[in-house]
Scaffold this motif. Structure first.
Motif, short mmCIF file in Angstrom:
data_model
loop_
_atom_site.label_atom_id
_atom_site.label_comp_id
_atom_site.label_asym_id
_atom_site.label_seq_id
_atom_site.Cartn_x
_atom_site.Cartn_y
_atom_site.Cartn_z
N GLY B 214 0.80 -1.21 0.00
CA GLY B 214 0.00 0.00 0.00
C GLY B 214 0.84 1.26 0.00
N ASP B 215 0.14 2.33 0.23
CA ASP B 215 0.77 3.65 0.19
C ASP B 215 1.44 3.91 1.54
OD1 ASP B 215 1.49 6.19 -0.39
OD2 ASP B 215 -0.53 7.02 -0.41
N VAL B 216 2.51 3.16 1.77
CA VAL B 216 3.18 3.20 3.07
C VAL B 216 4.68 3.31 2.88
CG1 VAL B 216 1.43 1.83 4.26
CG2 VAL B 216 3.32 0.67 3.10
N ASP B 217 5.35 3.78 3.92
CA ASP B 217 6.81 3.78 3.95
C ASP B 217 7.24 2.43 4.53
OD1 ASP B 217 9.46 3.98 4.52
OD2 ASP B 217 9.28 5.67 5.91
N PRO B 218 7.90 1.59 3.75
CA PRO B 218 8.22 0.25 4.23
C PRO B 218 8.98 0.24 5.55
CG PRO B 218 8.60 0.37 1.87
CD PRO B 218 8.27 1.77 2.32
N GLN B 219 9.92 1.16 5.71
CA GLN B 219 10.69 1.16 6.96
C GLN B 219 9.81 1.52 8.16
OE1 GLN B 219 13.39 -0.29 7.27
NE2 GLN B 219 14.01 -0.42 5.11
N ALA B 220 8.86 2.41 7.92
CA ALA B 220 7.95 2.78 9.02
C ALA B 220 7.05 1.60 9.39
CB ALA B 220 7.11 3.99 8.60
N VAL B 221 6.63 0.83 8.38
CA VAL B 221 5.80 -0.34 8.66
C VAL B 221 6.60 -1.37 9.45
CG1 VAL B 221 4.56 -2.29 7.63
CG2 VAL B 221 4.33 -0.01 6.64
N ILE B 222 7.84 -1.58 9.04
CA ILE B 222 8.68 -2.56 9.74
C ILE B 222 8.91 -2.11 11.19
CG2 ILE B 222 11.03 -3.51 9.82
CD1 ILE B 222 10.84 -3.54 6.67
N ALA B 223 9.13 -0.82 11.37
CA ALA B 223 9.34 -0.31 12.73
C ALA B 223 8.09 -0.51 13.58
CB ALA B 223 9.73 1.17 12.68
N GLU B 224 6.93 -0.24 13.01
CA GLU B 224 5.68 -0.42 13.75
C GLU B 224 5.43 -1.90 14.05
OE1 GLU B 224 3.91 1.87 15.06
OE2 GLU B 224 2.27 0.58 15.79
N ALA B 225 5.73 -2.75 13.08
CA ALA B 225 5.56 -4.19 13.31
C ALA B 225 6.51 -4.66 14.40
CB ALA B 225 5.83 -4.96 12.01
N ARG B 226 7.71 -4.12 14.42
CA ARG B 226 8.67 -4.51 15.45
C ARG B 226 8.15 -4.09 16.83
NH1 ARG B 226 13.30 -3.09 13.13
NH2 ARG B 226 13.96 -5.23 12.73
N ARG B 227 7.55 -2.91 16.88
CA ARG B 227 7.00 -2.42 18.14
C ARG B 227 5.86 -3.34 18.63
NH1 ARG B 227 7.84 2.64 16.96
NH2 ARG B 227 5.99 2.87 15.66
N GLN B 228 5.01 -3.74 17.69
CA GLN B 228 3.82 -4.51 18.09
C GLN B 228 4.12 -6.00 18.29
OE1 GLN B 228 1.19 -3.15 19.02
NE2 GLN B 228 1.32 -1.09 18.15
N PHE B 229 4.88 -6.58 17.37
CA PHE B 229 5.08 -8.04 17.42
C PHE B 229 6.41 -8.41 18.08
CE2 PHE B 229 2.19 -7.39 13.83
CZ PHE B 229 1.24 -8.37 14.04
N GLY B 230 7.35 -7.45 18.13
CA GLY B 230 8.69 -7.74 18.62
C GLY B 230 8.72 -8.36 20.01
N PRO B 231 7.90 -7.88 20.96
CA PRO B 231 7.95 -8.44 22.32
C PRO B 231 7.41 -9.86 22.43
CG PRO B 231 6.94 -6.24 22.31
CD PRO B 231 7.05 -6.68 20.88
N LEU B 232 6.74 -10.37 21.41
CA LEU B 232 6.14 -11.71 21.53
C LEU B 232 7.22 -12.80 21.46
CD1 LEU B 232 2.96 -11.31 19.29
CD2 LEU B 232 3.35 -10.64 21.66
N LYS B 233 7.03 -13.82 22.28
CA LYS B 233 8.00 -14.93 22.34
C LYS B 233 7.69 -15.94 21.24
CE LYS B 233 10.13 -13.88 26.32
NZ LYS B 233 9.87 -12.43 26.07
N PRO B 234 8.74 -16.51 20.67
CA PRO B 234 8.49 -17.60 19.70
C PRO B 234 7.89 -18.81 20.40
CG PRO B 234 10.87 -17.25 20.01
CD PRO B 234 10.16 -16.19 20.82
N VAL B 235 7.18 -19.62 19.64
CA VAL B 235 6.60 -20.85 20.22
C VAL B 235 7.40 -22.05 19.71
CG1 VAL B 235 4.29 -19.89 20.44
CG2 VAL B 235 4.93 -21.05 18.32
#
Lengths: 439, 456
Positions: B214-235
């Motif tokens: 979409g009409d997004v800045d890829p680096q900003a999306v990756i940063a936001e994803a890191r913020r949201q999903f980064g703390p989750l532990k692998p299973v």
């Protein structure tokens, strides 16, 4: 090669866009062709493709009630060969351009859509093929017989589907006399009676430039689009005489309940009445209200009541189909046979309550937020935009239709919704069709 | 779901068109193993977000079929902070649409919304990736919904019955034989804890790929994803065993009765799926299927529907991208007055013809052209672009393999197509026929659905 694009290069689609949930304007260009076709064009250079759609006043509503099926058959045989090219030659030529050309026949209009690459050599070849099938269809008798046989077999297949049977019967109930009901009366017998002369006559009287709307979206200039529109219809002629006006729809005084017996593990139900026109003064209150009743998917009352709370169905929805004359307000669902009566009762109760109370303030806010906030999604591709141009052209809506839409939605009040629904939607006038083994 | 149609992601220049080429996707892998792929597309101020979990019906076992799809439904039934129904309400309030679908290979949750609302979607997805907590009563009710879905899509649909019968009989060991929606009896015995366990086994960042177009800045999306999903532990993911199908030695013929006015027929051969991008046979099979069906001038409709008039409909299908066993199939409905045997004979003749004489250079060229143009057409849809990326990534490839796959298809020679046709031997064939029944006769127990995808 990897070219980074700036917004100014990409975005004819995105020009004059106002973010933050307000209007997003698309620059629609409009003119009439030399022979009187209405042309609508949006320049979009981001992807090297061109989509076009030409729609004539040749839809199902124009069929002779004695010969339902002629408009579909005419459209579907356009590419069965022309004066110059056999069916197979046409198909090979299309395959050689990697273009896709398809014919359609709908309630109000019929014609063709074409998707092609924008490269001029390819585009011109594809447009020439489209122009040829529109202007010089041969309607070969042998192919007509083949397609009649196939259409009859397909109809038999469709008649095995309870959902199809329910919707067809509902259309028959809503339009017992009106042209909008003709196509729901297609039968093997009516298909068998269609002759090559019928197709030629229907094509002659309806496939005329003055009855055409040409919509174009894609990677070409205004000058190229103007030439394209002329070339596309060049072989067609306007003829004397004119098509009759489509009469208004007479509202049935009371909706009947019709039961059809059909085997299956589920019972399908369809409820409806003719209500809404394209220029309806209640257009926005009805549509915005419908989001809250049954148009808003998981956000809507019907889904919450029938599916989420009670697990009675996989899907239930209500919808408006605005046409030139009164189009359907309908509700459809299916459920396990032994709980059909319960599901129907919950559906009817939900509808009655909605008409009585109207949407809550929160429901209306949610409906408006979704429709307005989601508006850019409705034309985020050339394909979707093409559909909107077709509607604007068919109903001669203002070029500002897309901009105005959001403003109209924003202005709807709870009182307007309640008032419009109370005046216009009468459950006792809605026909109900129930199709299942126990019906 | 994706059959034979290969679609594009990365920018492809078509025959030297001096037009516009999109930038390539940008990717990142979080420390917890979650992969993120972002494709910028600025044509409209919107974005699509798809979260792909690598779990589907090929991961299920007998007696518990339908788990992945039912869990997809339960994922909308709430977390401690986002109660049942609230996920969709919040997305709708933001002007978005959301839904999900399950296939044999994966389960996908998606939102389409204004690009500036993307963080909401990511936040909600991260929440339900590790906080799902549904009530038993919501399970009971939703199970009824899924059984209605099965009745509607499979039990009352001749095409659904056909496809379910085909896969259940063409394979004996590989779990591709299970219907995505599950056998009705398995659904009848499903328990809420089965779903909770399935969720804990498979839902974690290391089994997921986030795709945004979409009409997004890829680096900003990756940063936001890191913020949201980064703390989750692998299973700790369960072991996936190969479950290779033993070689089929002999033709199988199956008939199924269903309420239908028309008979139909499918011939399906067990064939290899694409396991490595430098394979050869899958590309030749793809080319063969694309010559048989899929464009204006393809062989099967021309010969069987238009010339011989032995069929009203006919099609060819081969999906090389999947984790389970693959089939190359030909299907058709006989024309009125023609027997199933005549249609089968006609289909076999077409295959024998190619096995003997091969195909023309012009036919190969048309498929190449169609493939290249299809890439460009497909870019009109952000959703389709995201599907292509997610599909490749979830099957075990990279979006980077896209162009290689195309190039390898384009290289297939007429001789390779001929060899591919010759490789479809009777010993690897399953023939399924649908025998029409009148409605008033007792119905056969229903069979599954071969269509691989079930939308919520």
């Amino acid at each position: 090669m990897s070219v980074k694009l700036s917004k100014s290069v990409i975005g004819w689609l995105a020009v004059s866009m106002l973010l933050g949930g307000m209007a997003q304007a698309v620059t629609i260009q409009h003119w009439n062709s030399a022979q009187g076709a209405r042309v609508y064009f949006v320049e979009a250079h981001a992807n090297p493709i061109v989509d076009l759609r030409v729609e004539f006043d040749a839809g199902n509503r124009r069929e002779d009630p004695a010969k339902p099926g002629v408009s579909d058959m005419t459209a579907s045989l356009l590419d069965a060969g022309t004066a110059r090219r056999s069916e197979e030659q046409l198909r090979e030529a299309l395959a050689d351009t990697a273009s896709s050309l398809s014919a359609f026949a709908e309630l109000e209009g019929a014609g063709v859509t074409l998707r092609t690459l924008a490269r001029p050599a390819v585009r011109e070849q594809a447009v020439a093929l489209a122009a040829d099938v529109l202007a010089h269809p041969a309607f070969p008798a042998a192919i007509l017989e083949r397609e009649k046989a196939r259409t009859i077999e397909n109809l038999r297949q469709e008649e095995n589907d309870a959902g199809f049977l329910a919707q067809r019967e509902l259309t028959r109930q809503m339009y017992p006399q009106h042209p909008y009901g003709i196509n729901a009366r297609v039968s093997a017998a009516s298909l068998k009676s269609i002759t090559r002369a019928d197709l030629l006559a229907f094509w002659r009287s309806h496939y005329q430039p003055r009855y055409a709307v040409v919509s174009i979206v894609g990677d070409l200039s205004r000058a190229e689009a103007e030439r394209l529109a002329e070339e596309l219809l060049a072989g067609l002629a306007n003829r004397p005489g004119s098509l009759p006006a489509i009469p208004p729809v007479a509202l049935p005084p009371a909706g009947k309940t019709v039961k059809l017996t059909h085997p299956g593990t589920q019972t399908h139900m369809a409820l409806g009445m003719p209500v809404i026109t394209r220029d309806d003064p209640d257009y926005f209150p009805l549509l915005v209200g419908n989001y809250a009743l049954g148009g808003g998917g998981f956000d809507a009352r019907l889904m919450k009541e029938v599916r989420d709370k009670r697990g009675l169905t996989y899907g239930v929805s209500s919808n408006f189909s605005p046409y030139q004359r009164a189009g359907e307000f309908g509700i459809g669902l299916s459920t396990r046979n032994d709980q059909a009566a319960t599901a129907l009762k919950v559906t009817r109760d939900t509808l009655r309550q909605f008409i009585e109370e109207g949407p809550s303030a929160a429901e209306l806010e949610q409906a408006k937020a979704n429709i307005i906030g989601g508006f850019p999604l409705r034309f985020d591709s050339n394909g979707k935009l093409l559909g909107y141009l077709g509607v604007i052209g068919l109903y001669q809506l203002p070029l500002t239709f897309l901009d105005d839409y959001v403003k109209h939605v924003a202005a709807v009040t709870p009182d307007q919704v309640r008032d419009a629904w109370r005046r216009r939607i009468h459950p006792e006038q809605m026909a109900t069709v129930i199709v299942g083994p126990n019906s | 779901m994706i059959s034979r149609t290969l679609s594009t992601v990365a920018g492809v220049v078509f025959l030297g068109v001096c037009g516009v080429v999109s930038a390539e996707p940008v990717e990142a892998v979080l420390d917890n193993g979650m992969k993120i792929v972002v494709q910028r597309d600025e044509r409209a101020p919107v974005a699509v977000s798809q979260l792909w979990y690598r779990v589907g019906s090929v991961d299920e076992v007998n007696g518990r079929t339908g788990l992945s799809h039912l869990l997809e439904h339960m994922m909308f039934k709430g977390t401690p902070t986002v109660p049942a129904g609230e996920f969709s309400r919040l997305i709708a309030q933001a002007g978005g649409k959301d839904n999900a679908f399950t296939s044999r290979d994966y389960t996908v949750y998606f939102q389409q919304l204004a690009a500036d609302k993307l963080p909401l979607a990511l936040k909600l997805e991260a929440d339900r990736m590790h906080n799902l907590s549904f009530k038993d009563s919501d399970f009971t009710s939703e199970l009824q919904v899924v059984k209605e879905e099965r009745r509607m899509r499979t039990d009352d649909q001749p095409a659904g019955i056909m496809a379910e019968t085909l896969f259940a009989n063409a394979f004996v060991a590989n779990p591709v034989r299970y219907p995505v929606i599950g056998w009705m009896d398995d659904l009848d015995h499903m328990k809420p804890d089965d779903l909770r366990q399935w969720y804990h086994h498979w839902y974690g960042p290391n089994n997921a790929t986030l795709v945004v177009v979409g009409d997004v800045d890829p680096q900003a999306v990756i940063a936001e994803a890191r913020r949201q999903f980064g703390p989750l532990k692998p299973v700790a993911l369960p072991e996936r065993r190969p479950q290779i199908e033993p070689e089929q030695k002999g033709e199988r013929r199956v008939s199924v009765k269903a309420v239908s006015p028309l008979p139909s027929l499918t011939l399906a051969w067990q064939v290899p799926r694409l396991e490595k991008v430098d394979a050869q046979r899958p590309y030749a099979l793809y080319m063969l299927s694309a010559i048989l069906d899929g464009q204006a001038a393809s062989r099967l409709p021309r010969r069987l529907v238009r010339e011989q008039r032995v069929a009203t409909e006919v099609s060819a299908d081969y999906d090389m991208l999947g984790r389970g066993g693959a089939l190359f199939s030909l299907s058709g409905v006989p024309a009125q007055g023609k027997a199933l045997a005549q249609l089968e004979q006609a289909l076999r003749q077409e295959m024998a013809h190619i096995a003997r004489d091969g195909v023309s250079e012009r036919e190969l060229e048309r498929v190449r052209l169609q493939l290249q143009a299809g890439r460009i057409y497909e870019k009109d849809s952000m959703f389709a672009q995201a599907m292509r990326i997610g599909n490749l990534e979830s099957i075990g490839f990279s979006w980077r393999d896209d162009a290689t796959i195309d190039a390898n298809i384009a290289k297939v020679s007429a001789e390779q197509v001929r060899q591919a046709a010759r490789s479809l031997v009777d010993d690897h064939l399953t023939v399924v026929t649908l025998l029409p029944q009148q409605g008033d006769k007792p119905r056969m127990p229903a069979m599954p659905q071969g269509d691989q995808t079930h939308v919520r």
